[in-house]
Write a protein that holds these residues in place. Structure first.
Motif, PDB file in Angstrom:
ATOM      1  N   GLN A   2      42.320  49.189  47.034  1.00 18.59           N
ATOM      2  CA  GLN A   2      43.550  50.044  47.262  1.00 18.59           C
ATOM      3  C   GLN A   2      44.653  49.173  46.551  1.00 18.59           C
ATOM      4  OE1 GLN A   2      45.739  49.519  51.165  1.00 18.59           O
ATOM      5  NE2 GLN A   2      46.530  51.689  51.122  1.00 18.59           N
ATOM      6  N   PRO A  42      52.285  65.760  51.243  1.00 13.64           N
ATOM      7  CA  PRO A  42      52.553  64.983  49.782  1.00 13.64           C
ATOM      8  C   PRO A  42      52.521  66.038  48.700  1.00 13.64           C
ATOM      9  CG  PRO A  42      50.782  63.844  50.940  1.00 13.64           C
ATOM     10  CD  PRO A  42      51.099  65.053  51.692  1.00 13.64           C
ATOM     11  N   PHE A  87      54.040  57.400  47.008  1.00  7.47           N
ATOM     12  CA  PHE A  87      52.577  57.002  46.944  1.00  7.47           C
ATOM     13  C   PHE A  87      51.846  57.113  45.559  1.00  7.47           C
ATOM     14  CE2 PHE A  87      51.708  56.770  51.469  1.00  7.47           C
ATOM     15  CZ  PHE A  87      52.277  57.766  51.925  1.00  7.47           C
ATOM     16  N   LYS A 100      38.823  61.048  42.019  1.00 11.06           N
ATOM     17  CA  LYS A 100      38.835  60.274  43.249  1.00 11.06           C
ATOM     18  C   LYS A 100      40.144  59.496  43.314  1.00 11.06           C
ATOM     19  CE  LYS A 100      36.206  57.132  46.315  1.00 11.06           C
ATOM     20  NZ  LYS A 100      35.151  56.537  46.349  1.00 11.06           N
ATOM     21  N   LEU A 101      40.812  59.675  44.219  1.00 10.77           N
ATOM     22  CA  LEU A 101      42.152  58.980  44.156  1.00 10.77           C
ATOM     23  C   LEU A 101      42.090  57.999  45.354  1.00 10.77           C
ATOM     24  CD1 LEU A 101      44.891  61.379  43.637  1.00 10.77           C
ATOM     25  CD2 LEU A 101      44.571  59.639  42.298  1.00 10.77           C
ATOM     26  N   ILE A 102      42.328  56.581  45.258  1.00  8.59           N
ATOM     27  CA  ILE A 102      42.736  55.815  46.144  1.00  8.59           C
ATOM     28  C   ILE A 102      44.126  55.437  46.321  1.00  8.59           C
ATOM     29  CG2 ILE A 102      42.334  53.585  47.064  1.00  8.59           C
ATOM     30  CD1 ILE A 102      39.696  55.469  47.150  1.00  8.59           C
ATOM     31  N   PHE A 103      44.750  55.883  47.190  1.00  5.97           N
ATOM     32  CA  PHE A 103      46.276  55.941  47.603  1.00  5.97           C
ATOM     33  C   PHE A 103      46.718  54.398  48.020  1.00  5.97           C
ATOM     34  CE2 PHE A 103      47.957  59.560  46.632  1.00  5.97           C
ATOM     35  CZ  PHE A 103      47.029  60.879  46.632  1.00  5.97           C
ATOM     36  N   GLY A 104      48.085  53.894  47.653  1.00  2.00           N
ATOM     37  CA  GLY A 104      48.606  52.978  47.791  1.00  2.00           C
ATOM     38  C   GLY A 104      49.228  52.994  49.310  1.00  2.00           C
TER      39      GLY A 104
ATOM     40  N   TYR B  33      39.259  67.528  48.786  1.00  2.11           N
ATOM     41  CA  TYR B  33      39.435  66.109  49.402  1.00  2.11           C
ATOM     42  C   TYR B  33      39.969  66.134  50.835  1.00  2.11           C
ATOM     43  CZ  TYR B  33      40.180  65.970  44.457  1.00  2.11           C
ATOM     44  OH  TYR B  33      40.231  66.076  43.019  1.00  2.11           O
ATOM     45  N   TYR B  35      41.586  63.422  53.770  1.00  6.54           N
ATOM     46  CA  TYR B  35      42.476  62.299  53.949  1.00  6.54           C
ATOM     47  C   TYR B  35      42.814  62.032  55.305  1.00  6.54           C
ATOM     48  CZ  TYR B  35      42.914  62.261  48.775  1.00  6.54           C
ATOM     49  OH  TYR B  35      42.834  62.343  47.664  1.00  6.54           O
ATOM     50  N   GLN B  37      45.789  60.316  57.815  1.00  5.83           N
ATOM     51  CA  GLN B  37      47.186  59.413  57.631  1.00  5.83           C
ATOM     52  C   GLN B  37      47.601  59.133  59.203  1.00  5.83           C
ATOM     53  OE1 GLN B  37      50.459  61.413  56.027  1.00  5.83           O
ATOM     54  NE2 GLN B  37      51.214  59.642  55.145  1.00  5.83           N
ATOM     55  N   LEU B  43      47.703  57.214  52.915  1.00  2.69           N
ATOM     56  CA  LEU B  43      46.654  58.162  52.743  1.00  2.69           C
ATOM     57  C   LEU B  43      45.490  57.563  52.826  1.00  2.69           C
ATOM     58  CD1 LEU B  43      48.648  60.526  50.446  1.00  2.69           C
ATOM     59  CD2 LEU B  43      48.241  61.059  52.681  1.00  2.69           C
ATOM     60  N   PHE B  45      41.694  57.833  51.996  1.00  2.00           N
ATOM     61  CA  PHE B  45      40.512  58.593  51.373  1.00  2.00           C
ATOM     62  C   PHE B  45      39.310  58.788  52.273  1.00  2.00           C
ATOM     63  CE2 PHE B  45      37.727  60.672  48.397  1.00  2.00           C
ATOM     64  CZ  PHE B  45      36.666  60.238  48.562  1.00  2.00           C
ATOM     65  N   TYR B  48      35.155  63.620  49.205  1.00  2.00           N
ATOM     66  CA  TYR B  48      35.510  64.416  48.173  1.00  2.00           C
ATOM     67  C   TYR B  48      34.470  65.118  47.794  1.00  2.00           C
ATOM     68  CZ  TYR B  48      35.746  64.521  43.023  1.00  2.00           C
ATOM     69  OH  TYR B  48      35.511  64.885  41.699  1.00  2.00           O
ATOM     70  N   SER B  58      32.159  58.204  50.738  1.00  2.00           N
ATOM     71  CA  SER B  58      32.250  56.616  50.861  1.00  2.00           C
ATOM     72  C   SER B  58      33.403  56.221  51.636  1.00  2.00           C
ATOM     73  CB  SER B  58      32.492  56.062  49.533  1.00  2.00           C
ATOM     74  OG  SER B  58      33.548  56.721  48.953  1.00  2.00           O
ATOM     75  N   LEU B  91      44.622  65.294  56.402  1.00  2.00           N
ATOM     76  CA  LEU B  91      45.382  66.141  55.355  1.00  2.00           C
ATOM     77  C   LEU B  91      43.926  66.499  54.438  1.00  2.00           C
ATOM     78  CD1 LEU B  91      48.296  64.060  54.547  1.00  2.00           C
ATOM     79  CD2 LEU B  91      48.321  66.400  55.102  1.00  2.00           C
TER      80      LEU B  91
END
Lengths: 113, 117
Positions: A2, A42, A87, A100-104, B33, B35, B37, B43, B45, B48, B58, B91
């Motif tokens: 992250q 978002p 974010f 593939k996004l990994i969010f903060g 995707y 997510y 929250q 967010l 993950f 996907y 994963s 989400l």
């Protein structure tokens, strides 16, 4: 994996500037920025790619330092509408794709009159 | 044009029950995707889907969580034997996801607020 965002929160007066940072411990292909207003989904702001290409909002700028694996979002002359949680999302280099996004954890921004 | 839609918007359930959450992506978006929250959090993950490829699972936190997608359309996220810690907003997002495009911004749905009593 992250990314780390800083600061965690910012309070501004209308018209002031702010910088939000996003830092990764791994090599990045791209960085995405999103803004989420309270109780809403978002919304996309910007994408910055390795190599310098970017796509996004006309009134918001950002930078991507590939060597430092960092991105910064610059909010200038802030408006009340800028309030929300920002974010960053990162796509790792060699992750096998672009998506593939990994969010903060987010940076809360409050702009007051 | 229609955006990403999710249903239900709110779901209250009792601990131990199963729940199904639905996502309708934007037409033509091959990537989808999910997510999670939690209140005041970022967010997280979960999973996907990209076209006909095997999904990236994963991020699923336990084997109680599963998701399916029919072709390039609707997806359902199923949580079995819900626990109070599953309470969150779930989400869904979709993007063009085409292999040749690198600018795949994600469009988010309004979310499903799940409360497990």
């Amino acid at each position: 994996q992250q990314p780390v965002q800083s600061p965690q929160a910012v309070i501004l007066r209308e018209g002031e500037d702010a910088v939000i940072n996003c830092s990764s411990s791994k090599a990045l292909y791209s960085v995405h920025w999103y803004r989420q207003k309270h109780g809403e989904a978002p919304v996309f702001l910007m994408i910055l790619l390795k190599g310098g290409e970017q796509k996004g909002h006309e009134k918001i700028s950002a930078s991507f330092n590939e060597k430092k694996q960092q991105s910064s979002l610059y909010l200038t002359a802030s408006q009340l509408s800028y309030s929300g949680t920002y974010f960053c999302g990162t796509v790792l280099l060699f992750s096998g794709g672009y998506n593939k996004l990994i969010f903060g954890a987010g940076t809360r921004l409050a702009v007051h009159p | 044009g229609a955006g990403v839609s999710q249903s239900p918007s709110n779901k209250v359930t009792e601990k131990g029950k199963d729940v199904e959450l639905r996502c309708d992506p934007i037409s033509g978006h091959t990537a989808l995707y999910w997510y999670r929250q939690r209140l005041g959090q970022g967010l997280e993950f979960l999973i996907y889907f990209q076209g006909n490829s095997a999904p990236d699972k994963s991020g699923l936190p336990s084997d109680r969580f599963s998701a399916e997608r029919t072709g390039e359309s609707v997806s359902t996220l199923t949580i079995q034997r819900t626990q109070q810690e599953d309470s969150a907003v779930y989400l869904c997002a979709s993007s063009l996801g085409t292999s040749g495009s690198r600018f795949n911004e994600q469009f988010f749905g309004p979310g499903t607020r799940l409360t497990v009593l």
